[in-house]
Design an enzyme around this catalytic site. Structure first.
Site: not given
Ligand code: GDP
Ligand code: IMO
Ligand code: MG
Length: 444
Positions: A16, A19, A43-44, A227
């Site tokens: 999270d 990416k 979840g991206h 991840q």
């Molecule tokens: P990922 O799994 O690495 O793609 O990241 P996620 O989407 O799960 O979580 C990142 C969250 O931060 C999302 O809700 C993005 O929209 C948000 N986000 C990304 N970059 C920024 C930033 O620079 N500032 C803020 N406030 N939110 C951001």
């Molecule tokens: P993105 O790509 C954050 C974590 C789960 C748990 C562990 C194992 O959005 O960064 P799983 O369901 O993969 O067997 O769970 O990994 N986990 C993540 N944490 N971001 C993710 O994906 C994750 N995908 C799995 O919370 O701790």
């Molecule tokens: Mg994510």
């Protein structure tokens, strides 16, 4: 011949990191985006103006028309979930035909996988991993056990039925005898899966061959990691990890693109740290501070909605990520979330039984006891989201970023100050500008 660039985008913390946003920002500069591991546990999030998209199995590049997106062989795919994701994208105006390619060798997540995932978690009790419950771990168990069912099998009903029957016989015993959980019938799975086969058939192909041809013709490719480094099956905080190779090496095995064809690795890290699920997290914040960051950063899981655990930036973790992934450069995201902090902390080492550890310890027992050693940096107490250049940032925010760069030992390339595309600063002299020279002009 024109040579494209191939760059791996990898999470440098526990997932999270943002990416999805970084891939979205870089997609206009490449021809192809490839997912190489994980499944719909990911979840991206990509925010385009007022529109928010959350991608789970499909590469984030799909939001740019003309970008070809590949789901590589290292990914595990829940066909029902991927079809739902595809339908949602199509409803929102995204074109998939001719843009999406799924590896024949990618393994399927079968209905018994989420059931086993949940049953195993329930049995673990206090030692549960805190998985997303999507069945990703059990699907990789079957892959390693050589009983998994792959995308290509879905296109051969007889073979699929044979493999399904063998799996059902085994899984039902595990579910009923070990977990006292509900069992499955072949028919209840076969019928919907044959429907999914019809739906997905046009997208299933030999993706390593396709990638090789594209790269030969000079296409540039981004590998979109899911991840993060600390969740890697080998290099993460085992057993509190996910079941795939999240680090840069996974980009080669998970796509069939040889390591000799990969030009660079970009790590993504938040200006602080989050973690979802169980396991060690030495810089975890306590009490009110954690709440404040969670609210300001909207730190709730993009896949499960669970509140994310929040903590300070761990320079030890980033140095480890730099070493394991061979990071050439780092993108720092969510700097804006720290705008209101009077003091910002950076973890520079761990105190363990009187010793100072500056390399990330791999032992679970050491990590449990390791006490973070912090360096305090004065907060900038001013907004950062408007900044277009590093020079527009408050001096103290620049100092924070410089200190992170010094401690990680790798140059920064991007600083993200908001969720939308143009809330992104391109740093001077970063390898990113050598790979994709037009990045800077596209963001200003
Ligand atoms: P990922 O799994 O690495 O793609 O990241 P996620 O989407 O799960 O979580 C990142 C969250 O931060 C999302 O809700 C993005 O929209 C948000 N986000 C990304 N970059 C920024 C930033 O620079 N500032 C803020 N406030 N939110 C951001
Ligand atoms: P993105 O790509 C954050 C974590 C789960 C748990 C562990 C194992 O959005 O960064 P799983 O369901 O993969 O067997 O769970 O990994 N986990 C993540 N944490 N971001 C993710 O994906 C994750 N995908 C799995 O919370 O701790
Ligand atoms: Mg994510």
């Amino acid at each position: 011949m024109k040579r494209g660039r191939t760059v791996v985008i990898v999470g440098a913390q526990w997932g999270d990191e943002g990416k999805g946003k970084v891939v979205d920002v870089l997609t206009p500069h490449v021809n192809v985006v490839v997912r190489y591991q994980g499944g719909n546990n990911a979840g991206h999030t990509v925010v385009v103006g007022k529109e928010k998209y959350v991608l789970h199995s499909i590469p984030s590049g799909i939001l740019h028309s003309g970008c070809r997106c590949v789901i590589g062989c290292g990914v595990v795919i829940d066909p029902a979930a991927v079809i739902e994701e595809m339908e949602t994208l199509v409803r929102r105006g995204v074109t998939l035909d001719g843009n999406l390619f799924i590896s024949k060798n990618a393994h399927l997540i079968m209905p018994y996988h989420p059931a086993l995932d949940r049953a195993s978690e329930a049995k673990l009790g206090a030692r549960r991993i805190g998985t997303t419950g999507k069945g990703v771990g059990p699907a990789y168990i079957d892959k390693a056990a050589r009983v998994g069912i792959r995308m290509a099998d879905l296109l051969d009903e007889r073979l699929f039925r044979d493999k399904l029957e063998a799996n059902i016989a085994q899984k039902n015993r595990i579910l009923s005898e070990i977990y006292d959980a509900q069992t499955f019938t072949v028919e209840a799975i076969l019928n919907p899966y044959m429907r999914y086969a019809g739906w997905l058939a046009p997208y299933i192909t030999d993706t390593p061959l396709l990638l090789s041809k594209w790269m030969e013709s000079g296409y540039s490719v981004l590998f979109e990691g899911a991840q993060g480094t600390m969740l890697d099956i080998d290099h993460g905080t085992y057993p509190y990890i996910t079941s795939s190779s999240t680090t840069s090496g996974g980009a080669a095995t998970g796509t069939g693109v040889p390591p000799t064809r990969i030009h660079g690795v970009l790590g993504v890290a938040k200006a602080y740290t989050t973690r979802v699920g169980g396991g060690p997290f030495p810089t975890e914040m306590k009490g009110e501070m954690a709440e404040t960051i969670r609210e300001r950063g909207d730190e709730y899981g993009a896949t499960t909605g669970r509140p994310r655990r929040c903590g300070w930036f761990g320079a030890v973790v980033l140095r480890y990520a730099a070493r394991i992934n061979g990071l050439d450069t780092v993108a720092i995201t969510k700097l804006d979330v720290l705008d209101g902090c009077e003091t910002v902390k950076i973890c520079t080492g761990y105190r363990y039984r009187g010793d100072l550890l500056t390399d990330f310890p791999e032992e679970e027992t050491i990590l449990k006891e390791a006490e973070p050693v912090y360096e305090d940096v004065e907060g900038w107490m001013a907004p950062t989201s408007h900044a277009k250049h590093e020079g527009d940032l408050p001096a103290k925010a620049r100092r924070y970023l410089e200190r992170l760069e010094e401690l990680i030992g790798v140059p920064l390339c991007l600083v993200s100050t908001g969720a939308v595309r143009d809330e992104t600063i391109v740093c001077d002299d970063s390898p990113l500008l050598r790979w994709f020279p037009s990045v800077r002009s596209s963001l200003i």
